[in-house]
Design a protein around this motif. Structure first.
Motif, PDB file in Angstrom:
ATOM      1  N   LEU A 169      66.077 -22.753   1.570  1.00  0.00           N
ATOM      2  CA  LEU A 169      66.223 -23.463   2.843  1.00  0.00           C
ATOM      3  C   LEU A 169      64.976 -23.223   3.691  1.00  0.00           C
ATOM      4  O   LEU A 169      64.980 -22.417   4.614  1.00  0.00           O
ATOM      5  CB  LEU A 169      67.475 -22.978   3.588  1.00  0.00           C
ATOM      6  CG  LEU A 169      68.818 -23.263   2.909  1.00  0.00           C
ATOM      7  CD1 LEU A 169      69.955 -22.545   3.637  1.00  0.00           C
ATOM      8  CD2 LEU A 169      69.077 -24.767   2.849  1.00  0.00           C
ATOM      9  N   PRO A 170      63.868 -23.911   3.396  1.00  0.00           N
ATOM     10  CA  PRO A 170      62.606 -23.653   4.112  1.00  0.00           C
ATOM     11  C   PRO A 170      62.660 -23.977   5.597  1.00  0.00           C
ATOM     12  O   PRO A 170      61.813 -23.505   6.350  1.00  0.00           O
ATOM     13  CB  PRO A 170      61.594 -24.544   3.373  1.00  0.00           C
ATOM     14  CG  PRO A 170      62.418 -25.622   2.743  1.00  0.00           C
ATOM     15  CD  PRO A 170      63.712 -24.966   2.370  1.00  0.00           C
ATOM     16  N   GLY A 171      63.644 -24.753   6.019  1.00  0.00           N
ATOM     17  CA  GLY A 171      63.772 -25.067   7.436  1.00  0.00           C
ATOM     18  C   GLY A 171      64.548 -24.039   8.223  1.00  0.00           C
ATOM     19  O   GLY A 171      64.760 -24.208   9.428  1.00  0.00           O
ATOM     20  N   ASN A 172      64.975 -22.961   7.570  1.00  0.00           N
ATOM     21  CA  ASN A 172      65.734 -21.892   8.215  1.00  0.00           C
ATOM     22  C   ASN A 172      64.881 -20.654   8.423  1.00  0.00           C
ATOM     23  O   ASN A 172      63.821 -20.496   7.818  1.00  0.00           O
ATOM     24  CB  ASN A 172      66.945 -21.494   7.364  1.00  0.00           C
ATOM     25  CG  ASN A 172      68.130 -22.404   7.570  1.00  0.00           C
ATOM     26  OD1 ASN A 172      68.006 -23.512   8.082  1.00  0.00           O
ATOM     27  ND2 ASN A 172      69.303 -21.941   7.156  1.00  0.00           N
ATOM     28  N   ARG A 173      65.355 -19.761   9.284  1.00  0.00           N
ATOM     29  CA  ARG A 173      64.820 -18.401   9.384  1.00  0.00           C
ATOM     30  C   ARG A 173      65.951 -17.470   9.805  1.00  0.00           C
ATOM     31  O   ARG A 173      66.981 -17.911  10.337  1.00  0.00           O
ATOM     32  CB  ARG A 173      63.675 -18.324  10.413  1.00  0.00           C
ATOM     33  CG  ARG A 173      64.090 -18.603  11.844  1.00  0.00           C
ATOM     34  CD  ARG A 173      63.036 -18.151  12.843  1.00  0.00           C
ATOM     35  NE  ARG A 173      63.340 -18.571  14.198  1.00  0.00           N
ATOM     36  CZ  ARG A 173      64.220 -17.963  15.000  1.00  0.00           C
ATOM     37  NH1 ARG A 173      64.894 -16.909  14.571  1.00  0.00           N
ATOM     38  NH2 ARG A 173      64.435 -18.404  16.225  1.00  0.00           N
ATOM     39  N   LEU A 174      65.758 -16.169   9.596  1.00  0.00           N
ATOM     40  CA  LEU A 174      66.728 -15.188  10.065  1.00  0.00           C
ATOM     41  C   LEU A 174      66.605 -15.068  11.580  1.00  0.00           C
ATOM     42  O   LEU A 174      65.527 -15.224  12.146  1.00  0.00           O
ATOM     43  CB  LEU A 174      66.509 -13.836   9.393  1.00  0.00           C
ATOM     44  CG  LEU A 174      66.587 -13.831   7.859  1.00  0.00           C
ATOM     45  CD1 LEU A 174      66.599 -12.393   7.342  1.00  0.00           C
ATOM     46  CD2 LEU A 174      67.803 -14.594   7.356  1.00  0.00           C
ATOM     47  N   ASN A 175      67.724 -14.754  12.238  1.00  0.00           N
ATOM     48  CA  ASN A 175      67.720 -14.824  13.698  1.00  0.00           C
ATOM     49  C   ASN A 175      68.243 -13.594  14.409  1.00  0.00           C
ATOM     50  O   ASN A 175      67.685 -13.202  15.413  1.00  0.00           O
ATOM     51  CB  ASN A 175      68.529 -16.037  14.172  1.00  0.00           C
ATOM     52  CG  ASN A 175      68.353 -16.290  15.653  1.00  0.00           C
ATOM     53  OD1 ASN A 175      67.229 -16.326  16.131  1.00  0.00           O
ATOM     54  ND2 ASN A 175      69.451 -16.446  16.375  1.00  0.00           N
ATOM     55  N   ASP A 176      69.318 -12.980  13.982  1.00  0.00           N
ATOM     56  CA  ASP A 176      69.841 -11.806  14.691  1.00  0.00           C
ATOM     57  C   ASP A 176      70.626 -10.976  13.694  1.00  0.00           C
ATOM     58  O   ASP A 176      71.155 -11.503  12.713  1.00  0.00           O
ATOM     59  CB  ASP A 176      70.732 -12.234  15.862  1.00  0.00           C
ATOM     60  CG  ASP A 176      70.849 -11.164  16.942  1.00  0.00           C
ATOM     61  OD1 ASP A 176      70.346 -10.037  16.723  1.00  0.00           O
ATOM     62  OD2 ASP A 176      71.438 -11.438  17.996  1.00  0.00           O
ATOM     63  N   LEU A 190      62.442  -7.214   0.735  1.00  0.00           N
ATOM     64  CA  LEU A 190      63.651  -6.720   0.088  1.00  0.00           C
ATOM     65  C   LEU A 190      64.600  -7.812  -0.367  1.00  0.00           C
ATOM     66  O   LEU A 190      65.179  -7.725  -1.444  1.00  0.00           O
ATOM     67  CB  LEU A 190      64.412  -5.785   1.053  1.00  0.00           C
ATOM     68  CG  LEU A 190      63.675  -4.536   1.509  1.00  0.00           C
ATOM     69  CD1 LEU A 190      64.448  -3.861   2.615  1.00  0.00           C
ATOM     70  CD2 LEU A 190      63.482  -3.583   0.329  1.00  0.00           C
ATOM     71  N   LEU A 191      64.790  -8.836   0.468  1.00  0.00           N
ATOM     72  CA  LEU A 191      65.827  -9.818   0.192  1.00  0.00           C
ATOM     73  C   LEU A 191      65.461 -11.133   0.856  1.00  0.00           C
ATOM     74  O   LEU A 191      65.106 -11.151   2.039  1.00  0.00           O
ATOM     75  CB  LEU A 191      67.171  -9.315   0.743  1.00  0.00           C
ATOM     76  CG  LEU A 191      68.396 -10.186   0.528  1.00  0.00           C
ATOM     77  CD1 LEU A 191      68.811 -10.162  -0.943  1.00  0.00           C
ATOM     78  CD2 LEU A 191      69.556  -9.696   1.401  1.00  0.00           C
ATOM     79  N   SER A 192      65.542 -12.227   0.097  1.00  0.00           N
ATOM     80  CA  SER A 192      65.278 -13.561   0.642  1.00  0.00           C
ATOM     81  C   SER A 192      66.533 -14.408   0.442  1.00  0.00           C
ATOM     82  O   SER A 192      66.649 -15.133  -0.560  1.00  0.00           O
ATOM     83  CB  SER A 192      64.083 -14.206  -0.057  1.00  0.00           C
ATOM     84  OG  SER A 192      62.893 -13.471   0.176  1.00  0.00           O
ATOM     85  N   PRO A 193      67.476 -14.328   1.373  1.00  0.00           N
ATOM     86  CA  PRO A 193      68.766 -14.992   1.155  1.00  0.00           C
ATOM     87  C   PRO A 193      68.710 -16.502   1.238  1.00  0.00           C
ATOM     88  O   PRO A 193      69.628 -17.171   0.754  1.00  0.00           O
ATOM     89  CB  PRO A 193      69.645 -14.417   2.267  1.00  0.00           C
ATOM     90  CG  PRO A 193      68.682 -14.051   3.350  1.00  0.00           C
ATOM     91  CD  PRO A 193      67.441 -13.588   2.645  1.00  0.00           C
ATOM     92  N   GLU A 194      67.661 -17.062   1.837  1.00  0.00           N
ATOM     93  CA  GLU A 194      67.615 -18.511   2.008  1.00  0.00           C
ATOM     94  C   GLU A 194      66.274 -19.089   1.577  1.00  0.00           C
ATOM     95  O   GLU A 194      65.696 -19.949   2.241  1.00  0.00           O
ATOM     96  CB  GLU A 194      67.930 -18.872   3.467  1.00  0.00           C
ATOM     97  CG  GLU A 194      69.348 -18.478   3.876  1.00  0.00           C
ATOM     98  CD  GLU A 194      69.737 -18.967   5.242  1.00  0.00           C
ATOM     99  OE1 GLU A 194      70.950 -19.058   5.495  1.00  0.00           O
ATOM    100  OE2 GLU A 194      68.845 -19.253   6.071  1.00  0.00           O
ATOM    101  N   SER A 195      65.788 -18.628   0.454  1.00  0.00           N
ATOM    102  CA  SER A 195      64.515 -19.146  -0.068  1.00  0.00           C
ATOM    103  C   SER A 195      64.620 -20.628  -0.410  1.00  0.00           C
ATOM    104  O   SER A 195      63.601 -21.320  -0.510  1.00  0.00           O
ATOM    105  CB  SER A 195      64.092 -18.350  -1.302  1.00  0.00           C
ATOM    106  OG  SER A 195      65.102 -18.387  -2.301  1.00  0.00           O
TER     107      SER A 195
END
Length: 296
Positions: A103-110, A96-101
């Motif tokens: 920033l490959p060193g990030n991931r969603l967390n909570d 649905l949504l990739s807010p940090e495409s």
């Protein structure tokens, strides 16, 4: 103010041994507890009253949280790649949504769903070094960022009675709150709780029916209940140090289910690490809100 120590011991509810258990949430409609193992990329579910074994669904990538939707067979996932709708029956996943495409060193967390069905969620830097994590609010039409950039965001939680959003800056060991305005917009940030080094790091949290906030201590081996002014009133000791998230569950929403992590721990020394625990809190929580965005 004196701080009470909860007299009952936490019991193992599911001996799942997650590497990084997180994201506990209770579906009151079906009596199901959901949680995730972030590092293993798995979505877990368990029905305590059904006598069923816990079920682990591999997702093929790291997953930070799971949210309920109005359809009990569909959940929202916060994945490394972004937000996705997931059908529990078919296993179908819809991005649905990739807010940090970028920033490959990030991931969603909570994340958490608000009473209006929108979503507050955060991200983190997987190397635990760069302050590239952010908080977001998604209405289905608009994605906005709020708060400071940091290494690790955690625990968005809503107090609907007070119109507050709580958010954890795990890296800086502090929890803040924001007034929620029209359309889910947020007002000025205010400090709520700051942890000392001896407390570990603030992680996931939940708001109870009295407007108190329960915050997990990652590395501190406990959960603390704070009053609306940020004063600690109750401590619940846990048998393993990396306490990550709690959810109020059970028929009366007065049992807390707690996820933990075994990451970087020796399981021979700490065989409890990574299990899901339950505590007969005797204090009612709030039912989980439903995510109503991105459902088609």
């Amino acid at each position: 103010m004196s701080v009470e120590v909860f007299p009952l011991r936490a019991e193992v509810a599911v001996p799942c041994g997650c590497v990084l258990g997180e994201g506990a949430i209770w579906d009151q409609r079906t009596g199901t507890l959901f949680w995730v193992d972030i590092n293993e990329g798995a979505l877990w579910s368990w029905r305590p009253q059904g006598g069923e074994e816990a079920v682990s669904r591999p997702l093929g990538e790291r997953v930070g949280f799971v949210l309920l939707t109005p359809d009990p067979d569909v959940v929202m996932l916060g994945l490394k790649s972004g937000l996705a709708r997931f059908d529990l029956s078919s296993g179908t996943r819809t991005a649905l949504l990739s807010p940090e495409s970028d920033l490959p060193g990030n991931r969603l967390n909570d994340g958490t769903a608000a009473p209006d069905g929108s979503i507050y969620f955060g991200s983190l830097n997987e190397s635990d070094r760069q302050p590239s994590g952010h908080f977001y609010h998604w209405t289905g039409e608009r994605l906005s960022r709020f708060g400071e950039s940091t290494v690790t965001t955690n625990g968005p939680a809503v107090d609907p009675a007070r119109g507050r959003l709580y958010a954890t800056d795990t890296s800086r060991r502090r929890v803040c709150h924001y007034p929620i305005g029209q359309g889910g917009s947020l007002g000025e940030r205010r400090d709520y709780v700051t942890f000392g080094p001896e407390d570990g790091h603030p992680d996931g949290m939940a708001v109870d029916a009295e407007g108190h906030v329960w915050i997990c201590h990652f590395g501190g081996g406990r959960i603390t209940r704070f009053d609306p002014d940020g004063e600690p009133v109750l401590v619940v000791p846990m048998p393993t140090p990396q306490v990550t998230k709690l959810a109020f569950g059970g028929p009366d929403l007065d049992t807390i289910y707690v996820t933990t992590a075994a990451r970087d721990l020796d399981r021979e020394i700490d065989p409890m690490a990574g299990h899901v625990f339950k505590v007969a809190a005797g204090i009612r929580g709030l039912p989980a809100q439903f995510c109503r965005v991105g459902l088609g």
